[in-house]
Scaffold this active site. Structure first.
Site, mmCIF file in Angstrom:
data_model
loop_
_atom_site.group_PDB
_atom_site.id
_atom_site.type_symbol
_atom_site.label_atom_id
_atom_site.label_comp_id
_atom_site.label_asym_id
_atom_site.label_seq_id
_atom_site.Cartn_x
_atom_site.Cartn_y
_atom_site.Cartn_z
ATOM 1 N N GLY A 46 114.321 29.685 113.176
ATOM 2 C CA GLY A 46 112.810 28.817 114.590
ATOM 3 C C GLY A 46 112.416 29.684 115.482
ATOM 4 O O GLY A 46 113.818 30.289 115.969
ATOM 5 N N GLN A 51 109.442 30.792 123.821
ATOM 6 C CA GLN A 51 111.084 31.490 124.302
ATOM 7 C C GLN A 51 110.836 32.607 124.343
ATOM 8 O O GLN A 51 111.633 33.898 124.607
ATOM 9 C CB GLN A 51 111.486 31.584 122.922
ATOM 10 C CG GLN A 51 112.636 29.670 123.047
ATOM 11 C CD GLN A 51 112.535 29.169 121.277
ATOM 12 O OE1 GLN A 51 112.744 29.106 120.046
ATOM 13 N NE2 GLN A 51 114.228 30.185 121.517
ATOM 14 N N CYS A 88 120.879 27.133 119.992
ATOM 15 C CA CYS A 88 119.167 27.274 120.502
ATOM 16 C C CYS A 88 119.562 28.547 120.935
ATOM 17 O O CYS A 88 120.228 28.575 121.418
ATOM 18 C CB CYS A 88 118.917 26.392 122.035
ATOM 19 S SG CYS A 88 116.784 26.718 122.136
ATOM 20 N N LEU A 89 118.796 29.689 120.711
ATOM 21 C CA LEU A 89 118.697 31.072 120.828
ATOM 22 C C LEU A 89 118.692 30.981 123.245
ATOM 23 O O LEU A 89 118.527 32.318 123.136
ATOM 24 C CB LEU A 89 116.613 31.930 119.909
ATOM 25 C CG LEU A 89 117.425 32.144 119.358
ATOM 26 C CD1 LEU A 89 116.035 32.301 118.168
ATOM 27 C CD2 LEU A 89 118.647 32.801 118.727
ATOM 28 N N HIS A 130 112.693 20.271 116.512
ATOM 29 C CA HIS A 130 113.411 21.642 117.005
ATOM 30 C C HIS A 130 112.059 22.538 117.879
ATOM 31 O O HIS A 130 112.404 22.461 119.176
ATOM 32 C CB HIS A 130 114.979 22.726 116.777
ATOM 33 C CG HIS A 130 114.855 23.277 118.068
ATOM 34 N ND1 HIS A 130 116.671 23.098 117.984
ATOM 35 C CD2 HIS A 130 115.025 24.371 118.226
ATOM 36 C CE1 HIS A 130 117.058 23.757 118.845
ATOM 37 N NE2 HIS A 130 116.003 24.869 118.957
ATOM 38 N N GLU A 131 111.372 22.658 117.508
ATOM 39 C CA GLU A 131 110.404 24.070 117.835
ATOM 40 C C GLU A 131 110.029 23.355 118.327
ATOM 41 O O GLU A 131 108.702 23.602 119.117
ATOM 42 C CB GLU A 131 109.402 24.817 116.314
ATOM 43 C CG GLU A 131 111.367 25.669 116.071
ATOM 44 C CD GLU A 131 111.920 26.179 116.455
ATOM 45 O OE1 GLU A 131 111.283 27.083 117.662
ATOM 46 O OE2 GLU A 131 112.991 26.559 116.064
#
Length: 234
Positions: A46, A51, A88-89, A130-131
């Site tokens: 995602g 981000q 998470c990225l 999350h997103e």
């Protein structure tokens, strides 16, 4: 298509609520394509626009062949809780059990400004939550409770986290610049007719398997257990 730079915790864009998309044009389609390309390149399932430094309400997902995107999303959540871990990225190297709801109904727009909707449970519902948090200026660590939250805050303060984040950022940047050089080579390899080289399956906006004409995806919901940075390692 381009691989975009992933912003990590500490960057103000991650804490700034994203703005609604009001202009539906070719630049929006390009951004969504680049978000798919970036998400797959860094091993995510995602990705939200903040981000990659873009303060707009857009996110993409790709979970076990179920792929899609949402513009100006709105979520309605069920009451039943869901257990599961997240990474998470933008918070590289960490992952924690994160409280979420089991069911989510997503309503959004596609790149033409047309309404679309999707109901999800399990991991896909978790991904939507999350997103969507990213678009509100929240990170998953803000959802942690009890000992999980205490440990996360402690880890984020340690020098080792900063070192890990810096290393992963360097690796991603090397990959991104390498990808840009490869794209330039592809452009140079056109046959003179103006035709673009074939897009990579799964990364192209218009063609990834599972994406319907309305811009959201179809297919079975993936089973719980995966996190949003592939275990947080990248």
């Amino acid at each position: 298509m381009s691989i975009l730079r992933i912003r990590t915790i500490g960057d103000p864009v991650l804490r700034t609520p994203a703005q609604e998309v009001t202009q539906f044009d070719e630049s929006l389609e390009t951004l969504v394509r680049d978000m798919f390309e970036t998400m797959y390149a860094v091993g995510g399932v995602g990705l939200a626009a903040p981000q990659v430094g873009v303060g707009l309400q857009i996110f993409t997902w790709g979970i076990q062949g179920d792929e899609g995107y949402a513009i100006n999303p709105h979520l309605e959540l069920g009451d039943d809780p869901q257990e599961g871990g997240e990474g998470c990225l933008s918070v590289p190297g960490l992952s924690y059990e994160t409280p979420r709801r089991e069911r989510a109904v997503l309503t959004a727009l596609d790149v033409h400004g047309e309404p679309v909707s999707r109901e999800a449970t399990g991991l896909l519902a978790r991904c939507f939550q999350h997103e969507t948090d990213h678009l509100r200026g929240m990170l998953y660590v803000d959802r942690l409770v009890g000992e999980q939250r205490k440990d996360a805050m402690r880890q984020l303060r340690q020098a080792s986290f900063g070192e890990t984040a810096a290393r992963i950022t360097r690796e991603r940047e090397e990959q991104r610049l390498g990808g840009a050089a490869h794209s330039t080579g592809d452009d140079a390899a056109r046959d003179g007719s103006g035709a673009q080289p074939p897009r990579r399956t799964g990364a192209a906006f218009g063609a990834p398997a599972g994406i319907q004409a309305d811009g959201l995806s179809r297919g079975s919901v993936a089973a719980p257990g995966s996190s949003f940075g592939r275990g947080g390692a990248r």
